[in-house]
Design a protein around this motif. Structure first.
Motif, short mmCIF file in Angstrom:
data_model
loop_
_atom_site.label_atom_id
_atom_site.label_comp_id
_atom_site.label_asym_id
_atom_site.label_seq_id
_atom_site.Cartn_x
_atom_site.Cartn_y
_atom_site.Cartn_z
N GLY A 31 44.29 50.76 48.12
CA GLY A 31 43.37 50.25 48.90
C GLY A 31 42.32 49.24 48.46
N ILE A 32 42.66 48.73 47.03
CA ILE A 32 41.65 47.88 46.42
C ILE A 32 42.21 46.63 46.58
CG2 ILE A 32 40.86 47.28 44.04
CD1 ILE A 32 39.85 49.85 44.97
N ARG A 33 41.22 45.78 47.15
CA ARG A 33 41.36 44.50 47.31
C ARG A 33 40.51 43.55 46.71
NH1 ARG A 33 44.82 46.97 49.16
NH2 ARG A 33 46.08 46.69 51.21
N ASP A 34 40.81 42.12 46.26
CA ASP A 34 39.67 41.25 45.79
C ASP A 34 39.11 41.93 44.48
OD1 ASP A 34 38.40 38.85 45.71
OD2 ASP A 34 36.87 39.42 46.96
N PHE A 35 39.65 42.34 43.54
CA PHE A 35 39.42 43.10 42.48
C PHE A 35 39.05 41.85 41.30
CE2 PHE A 35 40.12 47.21 39.82
CZ PHE A 35 39.00 46.67 38.90
N THR A 36 37.95 41.80 40.74
CA THR A 36 37.55 40.76 39.61
C THR A 36 36.89 41.48 38.76
OG1 THR A 36 37.40 38.87 41.52
CG2 THR A 36 36.58 38.68 39.33
N ILE A 37 37.04 41.02 37.41
CA ILE A 37 36.26 41.45 36.32
C ILE A 37 35.78 40.41 35.56
CG2 ILE A 37 36.26 42.81 34.01
CD1 ILE A 37 38.65 44.45 35.05
N SER A 61 34.00 43.83 40.36
CA SER A 61 33.73 44.23 41.77
C SER A 61 34.98 44.05 42.59
CB SER A 61 32.75 42.82 42.35
OG SER A 61 33.55 41.68 42.16
N PHE A 62 35.08 44.84 43.70
CA PHE A 62 36.09 45.05 44.62
C PHE A 62 36.05 45.29 45.75
CE2 PHE A 62 35.93 48.97 41.93
CZ PHE A 62 35.95 49.79 43.15
N SER A 63 36.81 45.30 46.93
CA SER A 63 36.59 45.80 47.95
C SER A 63 37.76 46.94 48.15
CB SER A 63 37.04 44.74 49.17
OG SER A 63 36.13 43.76 48.93
N TYR A 64 37.19 48.06 48.99
CA TYR A 64 38.16 49.03 49.13
C TYR A 64 38.39 48.95 50.84
CZ TYR A 64 39.99 53.84 50.13
OH TYR A 64 40.55 54.77 50.52
N VAL A 65 39.52 49.00 51.18
CA VAL A 65 39.82 49.11 52.75
C VAL A 65 40.71 50.18 53.21
CG1 VAL A 65 40.17 46.41 52.75
CG2 VAL A 65 42.14 47.77 52.04
N GLY A 66 40.72 51.15 52.55
CA GLY A 66 41.29 52.52 52.69
C GLY A 66 40.36 53.34 53.47
N ASP A 67 40.99 54.56 53.82
CA ASP A 67 40.10 55.64 54.49
C ASP A 67 39.67 56.83 53.67
OD1 ASP A 67 40.78 54.27 57.14
OD2 ASP A 67 42.84 55.20 57.12
N ASP A 68 39.87 57.04 52.46
CA ASP A 68 39.57 58.17 51.74
C ASP A 68 39.60 57.55 50.25
OD1 ASP A 68 39.04 60.48 50.47
OD2 ASP A 68 40.53 61.52 51.78
N TYR A 69 38.28 57.10 49.98
CA TYR A 69 38.11 56.41 48.60
C TYR A 69 38.75 57.53 47.48
CZ TYR A 69 36.16 54.05 44.54
OH TYR A 69 35.84 53.59 43.47
N GLU A 70 37.94 58.53 47.54
CA GLU A 70 38.10 59.74 46.50
C GLU A 70 39.65 59.92 46.30
OE1 GLU A 70 35.75 59.63 48.81
OE2 GLU A 70 34.08 59.23 47.41
N ALA A 71 40.41 60.18 47.57
CA ALA A 71 42.10 60.55 47.45
C ALA A 71 42.62 59.43 46.80
CB ALA A 71 42.19 60.91 48.96
#
Length: 111
Positions: free
Chosen positions: A38-44, A54-64
């Protein structure tokens, strides 16, 4: 709902070149796992020995999804290569594959 995250850590100066070389050719399976979790637009970015991600998370359960990423053998092998290059930004934290990265508080964002 998209969640934006930022993180901060430092590079060990003596391993800076190794860290940058690893990230110049990130393993395709590592990138596939990051995307599957679920990680998108990940930049270091780097500034001296400071790393900002920085990144965007598009999933439903970040911890899982983070646990699924941590359980992936290829990601574990990648972290075994990158973790020695990193140290926490605050000296009181334990270094480690994900432990070196500290989450940042979002203050402002413009779409």
């Amino acid at each position: 709902m998209t969640r934006r995250l930022g993180m901060l850590c430092r590079m060990r100066p003596e391993l800076r070149d190794e860290y940058l070389a690893l990230h110049a050719a990130v393993w395709p399976q590592v990138e596939a796992t990051i995307t599957a979790c679920g990680i998108r637009d990940f930049t270091i970015w780097s500034h001296g020995d400071v790393l900002v991600a920085s990144f965007s998370y598009v999933g439903d359960d970040y911890e899982a999804d983070q646990a699924r990423m941590a359980a992936d053998p290829t990601t574990q092998a990648w972290w075994a290569r990158t973790a020695p290059c990193q140290v926490p930004f605050d000296d009181g934290l334990e270094p480690g594959a994900t432990g070196s990265w500290q989450l940042l508080d979002e203050v402002w964002h413009l779409d």
